[in-house]
Every structure is written in C-alpha cells, then in structure tokens.
Write an enzyme that holds these catalytic residues in place. Structure first.
Site, PDB file in Angstrom:
ATOM      1  N   GLU A   1      54.178  57.639  25.264  1.00 28.38           N
ATOM      2  CA  GLU A   1      53.511  58.179  24.076  1.00 28.38           C
ATOM      3  C   GLU A   1      52.338  57.285  23.673  1.00 28.38           C
ATOM      4  O   GLU A   1      51.245  57.760  23.370  1.00 28.38           O
ATOM      5  CB  GLU A   1      54.572  58.216  22.977  1.00 28.38           C
ATOM      6  CG  GLU A   1      54.179  58.914  21.735  1.00 28.38           C
ATOM      7  CD  GLU A   1      55.344  58.901  20.745  1.00 28.38           C
ATOM      8  OE1 GLU A   1      56.310  58.140  20.939  1.00 28.38           O
ATOM      9  OE2 GLU A   1      55.268  59.649  19.779  1.00 28.38           O
TER      10      GLU A   1
ATOM     11  N   ASP B   1      64.920  66.079  17.901  1.00 29.92           N
ATOM     12  CA  ASP B   1      66.312  66.519  18.084  1.00 29.92           C
ATOM     13  C   ASP B   1      66.958  66.583  16.721  1.00 29.92           C
ATOM     14  O   ASP B   1      66.380  66.170  15.721  1.00 29.92           O
ATOM     15  CB  ASP B   1      67.058  65.534  18.999  1.00 29.92           C
ATOM     16  CG  ASP B   1      67.059  64.127  18.427  1.00 29.92           C
ATOM     17  OD1 ASP B   1      67.969  63.828  17.667  1.00 29.92           O
ATOM     18  OD2 ASP B   1      66.121  63.356  18.716  1.00 29.92           O
TER      19      ASP B   1
HETATM   20  N1  ADE Z   1      64.715  58.970  17.753  1.00 26.02           N
HETATM   21  C1  ADE Z   1      64.650  60.261  18.098  1.00 26.02           C
HETATM   22  N2  ADE Z   1      65.834  60.877  17.927  1.00 26.02           N
HETATM   23  C2  ADE Z   1      66.678  59.930  17.467  1.00 26.02           C
HETATM   24  C3  ADE Z   1      68.047  59.935  17.118  1.00 26.02           C
HETATM   25  N3  ADE Z   1      68.779  61.039  17.225  1.00 26.02           N
HETATM   26  N4  ADE Z   1      68.598  58.766  16.691  1.00 26.02           N
HETATM   27  C4  ADE Z   1      67.854  57.638  16.615  1.00 26.02           C
HETATM   28  N5  ADE Z   1      66.572  57.577  16.938  1.00 26.02           N
HETATM   29  C5  ADE Z   1      65.976  58.710  17.357  1.00 26.02           C
END
Ligand code: ADE
Length: 251
Positions: free
Chosen positions: A14, A218
C-alpha cells in the site's frame, strides 16, 4: 512554516503505491526502515511503511518526527469494522484513538495511558477536516476514480465516509466474541486496527498534529482473514494512493 508531511502506511504494498507518487525522491534507511523523502503535488512529504503493530509503528512515527522533522503526520491503512452499518470499502477518519488492549488496573483505570492521564488521544481537527474533504471529493467523483470497475463490482463498493473513534491493539480481530468484547467496553468505536493509537500517542508526546484514515477491509469476525488479503491487493492500495494524492492537491 513550510509543510513537511509524514505519511505512514500499515501495508508494504500500500505504501509502495504512495511512494510511487513522489517526485525528487531520496531514500534514507534507519532501523530497518526505508523513508522516502520527496514531493507529492509539490508538497514536501516523507513516506514510510510503519510495519505492523503498536511498537513497530511507534518506532517509525518517532523516527519520522525526530529525524525528518515532519510538521504533520497522516496514517493510512485498513481496519476491521466494529460498528453496525459499516461495510467493506467504507472509510473512517479518526476523531479519537484508544488502545483497546491497554490495561494497568488496579493502578489506573482500564485503557488509561500511563502517566498521560487520558484514555483517548484526539486527532488534529484541521488535518482531519482536510482528509475528510479529500475523501469526500473522491467519493463524489465516483469510487471508479480510485479503483477499477471490476473491483467495484467484485467488492460491491459504495463507500461512505465516517468520522469517529478508532481502537488499536496488538491483535488481528477475527472473532465475534472479541469484537463484541471491545464494543461492550468502548461502544463509540467504529473500527479496529493495530497501529493508529500508538502513532497518536507518539504524536501527542512530540506535539505533532496527526490524523488516521482507515478503509474498512473486513468486519473483524471469522471471515476477516479471508477478506483481508484480496481486499488489500485489489482495493486498499488504490484507495490510499488516490486519497494521499488528493490530500496533497488540497494542502
Ligand atoms: N486491520 C484490518 N482488519 C483488521 C482486523 N480485523 N483487526 C485488526 N487490524 C485490522
């Protein structure tokens, strides 16, 4: 004072996309980290991969401030959604940062930063507003201005911008139990990641204005690891590049 903006990103690929925006580049290596000095849209910038987790990101932020005298610091990356309604592809810009895994009870209260007398660190209002204008411009232009049409369809991208609290801890959150535990204790938190609050603490101590921009990759549940890798490659990198480019156009 001439601005010299530090940009940190949590994923190597990124931040490579952001480095590609730099002109007049010089590379400096310190402590196994590569800092790329140059200009984006004629604004002086120093770009580095933060590395993962609170300790690594703190080291990188402190070096950026102390060795490169950055006037502002922008952290960009992804996060898992905690708040209901947030969806993959949305963007969260920090109001306040908190470390969800910090607990020195009974000496001080849960989440309190030792010797700093606070739980939350506020991001800089002006820098936060600037980041917000940049993201709004891009959303208004259409998400296709940031990523290809295929990724828009595949991930069903229709981004909304939120401003709010971000929680950080040395843990990739991928269970409903952990998600719910954090939310029950810190109900205002919108999303979770692994670096922002640590960078915020470094910036507080150095008196450096900062903001954190996170794309939701997510939903911090049992699907988190599945969604994550593909999302980074296909979406997050392009978002970061477009957002940083637009911020430097507006500075
Ligand atoms: N960065 C992106 N998704 C994450 C997650 N589920 N937990 C911690 N850091 C993250």
């Amino acid at each position: 004072m001439t601005r010299n903006i530090g940009i940190l990103g949590a994923m190597a690929q990124e931040i490579d996309e952001v480095k590609a925006l730099l002109t007049e580049k010089t590379i400096v290596k310190i402590a196994n980290r590569e800092f790329v000095v140059g200009k984006i849209n004629n604004v002086r910038c120093v770009v580095a991969f933060s590395k993962w987790g609170k300790v690594a990101a703190t080291i990188t932020a402190a070096l950026l401030i102390q060795e490169f005298a950055v006037t502002d610091l922008i952290f960009i990356g992804t996060a898992g959604a905690l708040a209901d309604g947030l969806k993959v592809g949305d963007i969260v810009i920090s109001k306040r940062l908190v470390q969800h895994d910090l607990d020195a009870r009974p000496i001080i209260s849960r989440f309190e930063l030792p010797l700093l007398n606070r739980v939350y660190v506020d991001s800089d209002p002006d820098l936060t507003a600037l980041a917000g204008r940049a993201v709004s411009n891009l959303i208004n232009k259409g998400v296709e201005s940031m990523v290809g049409e295929e990724a828009v369809k595949e991930f069903n991208l229709n981004p909304t911008l939120y401003f709010g609290d971000i929680a950080s801890g040395d843990q990739f959150v991928n269970s409903i139990e952990k998600r719910d535990e954090i939310l029950s204790l810190l109900p205002d938190v919108l999303c979770v990641e692994m670096e922002g609050a640590a960078v915020a603490q470094a910036c507080l101590e150095f008196n450096t204005p900062f903001t954190v921009i996170r794309t939701i990759s997510d939903t911090a549940d049992h699907n988190a690891h599945v969604d994550f890798g593909r999302f980074i490659i296909e979406v997050a990198n392009a978002y970061s590049r477009a957002i940083i480019n637009e911020i430097m156009r507006l500075v």
